[in-house]
Motif scaffolding. Structure first.
Motif, mmCIF file in Angstrom:
data_model
loop_
_atom_site.group_PDB
_atom_site.id
_atom_site.type_symbol
_atom_site.label_atom_id
_atom_site.label_comp_id
_atom_site.label_asym_id
_atom_site.label_seq_id
_atom_site.Cartn_x
_atom_site.Cartn_y
_atom_site.Cartn_z
ATOM 1 N N ARG A 20 29.660 27.491 35.455
ATOM 2 C CA ARG A 20 30.625 27.930 36.471
ATOM 3 C C ARG A 20 31.304 26.741 37.151
ATOM 4 O O ARG A 20 31.052 26.461 38.318
ATOM 5 N N VAL A 21 32.117 26.030 36.411
ATOM 6 C CA VAL A 21 32.828 24.900 37.018
ATOM 7 C C VAL A 21 34.110 25.425 37.664
ATOM 8 O O VAL A 21 34.944 26.039 37.008
ATOM 9 N N VAL A 22 34.218 25.214 38.969
ATOM 10 C CA VAL A 22 35.399 25.679 39.706
ATOM 11 C C VAL A 22 36.205 24.447 40.108
ATOM 12 O O VAL A 22 35.658 23.511 40.690
ATOM 13 N N ASP A 23 37.501 24.460 39.762
ATOM 14 C CA ASP A 23 38.373 23.388 40.233
ATOM 15 C C ASP A 23 39.193 23.957 41.388
ATOM 16 O O ASP A 23 40.082 24.782 41.178
ATOM 17 N N PRO A 24 38.905 23.556 42.612
ATOM 18 C CA PRO A 24 39.582 24.181 43.759
ATOM 19 C C PRO A 24 41.099 24.013 43.741
ATOM 20 O O PRO A 24 41.813 24.862 44.272
ATOM 21 N N ASP A 25 41.599 22.935 43.113
ATOM 22 C CA ASP A 25 43.054 22.743 43.072
ATOM 23 C C ASP A 25 43.724 23.839 42.250
ATOM 24 O O ASP A 25 44.880 24.187 42.466
ATOM 25 N N VAL A 26 42.970 24.380 41.290
ATOM 26 C CA VAL A 26 43.518 25.428 40.421
ATOM 27 C C VAL A 26 43.059 26.809 40.901
ATOM 28 O O VAL A 26 43.853 27.742 40.990
ATOM 29 N N ASP A 27 41.765 26.906 41.233
ATOM 30 C CA ASP A 27 41.170 28.218 41.494
ATOM 31 C C ASP A 27 41.264 28.683 42.953
ATOM 32 O O ASP A 27 41.069 29.866 43.223
ATOM 33 N N ILE A 28 41.474 27.776 43.887
ATOM 34 C CA ILE A 28 41.587 28.185 45.298
ATOM 35 C C ILE A 28 42.961 27.718 45.819
ATOM 36 O O ILE A 28 43.044 26.774 46.617
ATOM 37 N N PRO A 29 44.026 28.370 45.358
ATOM 38 C CA PRO A 29 45.351 27.964 45.829
ATOM 39 C C PRO A 29 45.629 28.534 47.231
ATOM 40 O O PRO A 29 44.768 29.210 47.799
ATOM 41 N N GLY A 30 46.799 28.287 47.742
ATOM 42 C CA GLY A 30 47.214 28.907 49.001
ATOM 43 C C GLY A 30 47.042 27.997 50.191
ATOM 44 O O GLY A 30 46.610 26.854 50.063
ATOM 45 N N ARG A 31 47.377 28.581 51.353
ATOM 46 C CA ARG A 31 47.251 27.818 52.587
ATOM 47 C C ARG A 31 46.994 28.742 53.772
ATOM 48 O O ARG A 31 47.067 29.968 53.634
#
Ligand SMILES: [Fe+2]
Ligand SMILES: [Fe+2]
Length: 308
Positions: A20-31
């Motif tokens: 389960r590798v999560v890349d926050p730049d890709v997987d947690i977008p938004g603001r």
């Protein structure tokens, strides 16, 4: 050296992290949105009895989240420093804990990147006086001391994970929390659950193998350091930044039932871990731990739970 009982459990954690590798730049977008990012009842001043304007509450919400985020990044770097040091000195690099620690360090750097992105959006103005001047120098010396003493280091790692985890749990479960902040907290808590398991597994073994003076540090020094961890997380600067008297408000906040209850709830699992590993026997819990966790000599809570 990992024991034969914990080795398979640590290998399972490594397998989970690898899957389960999560890349926050890709997987947690938004603001973040424009409104108040956390509800009034989640503010640390909620039961201190202050009459704040809507603007002060909105700014305080952002300052508090920023303070926790900033300390989160600094804590993750202390953790990475401690793990790096431990691996560099490890007898056997193929020991399962080494692989998991490397996974955890990778996860922490991704968390910290996301936290930096969040901090950039929050634009806090508070200055933490506890990181400045003589107090700051003492704090940094203490951290250098801690990372070199594995049982004390893992005890503080547990505290540094348990306290923010509880704060993030409450924030992410509240319906009025900003959706982007909810996403950040959910992602972080999901990976921190594995980190907590790892620290809980390792602490008893490290404690058992430690020399007497390092056990002494866990018994008597750790509760003082954990209390100051929380006091440094919600620091005087955030109250000053919204026009309140910084130190006075900070003192009142840390004596308030809400924050005392948070400290008790977040630290009791650490005490349980130390008790189940035989570090403290029921009836012989050191005074500092009893006060930190709000328990009696046998580990039973002595304070009534706060209303839901
Ligand atoms: Fe993290
Ligand atoms: Fe972590």
């Amino acid at each position: 050296m990992t024991s034969t009982t914990t080795a398979p459990r640590i290998e399972r954690l490594s397998a989970l992290s690898a899957r389960r590798v999560v890349d926050p730049d890709v997987d947690i977008p938004g603001r973040l949105g424009d409104g108040q990012i956390v509800a009034d009842e989640l503010l640390s001043t909620h039961d201190v009895g202050l009459d704040l304007t809507a603007d002060q509450r909105r700014r305080l919400a952002a300052e508090e989240i920023a303070a926790v985020t900033e300390e989160g990044i600094r804590f993750e770097m202390v953790l990475t420093a401690g793990f790096s040091r431990e691996i560099q000195r490890a007898e056997k690099l193929t020991d399962p804990w080494v692989t998991y620690a490397l996974h955890e360090m990778g996860e922490e750097t991704r968390h910290s990147r996301l936290f930096v992105r969040l901090l950039d959006q929050l634009q806090p103005t508070a200055v933490n006086p506890l990181n400045q001047g003589v107090i700051g120098v003492i704090g940094r010396r203490v951290l250098d001391f801690v990372v070199k003493r594995p049982p004390l280091f893992y005890t503080l790692v547990l505290a540094g994970e348990e306290i923010p985890d509880l704060l993030q749990k409450r924030t992410s479960e509240h319906p009025d929390t900003d959706p982007f902040l909810v996403a950040v907290n959910r992602y972080h808590r999901q990976e921190e659950a594995r980190h907590l398991s790892f620290a809980r597994m390792r602490l008893p073994e490290l404690y058992e193998a430690a020399p007497r003076r390092q056990r002494f540090q866990v018994r008597y020094l750790a509760p003082l350091l954990i209390k100051s961890q929380l006091e440094g997380l919600l620091h005087p600067g955030i109250y000053k930044a919204v026009g309140l008297p910084g130190w006075r408000t900070w003192l009142r906040v840390h004596r308030s039932p809400k924050i005392v209850q948070l400290r008790h709830e977040a630290t009791r699992p650490i005490l349980r871990e130390l008790m189940s590993s035989g570090a403290f026997r029921a009836g012989r819990i050191p005074r500092g731990w009893r006060r930190l966790c709000g328990v009696d000599g046998t580990g039973q809570p002595v304070t009534a739970p706060a209303p839901a």
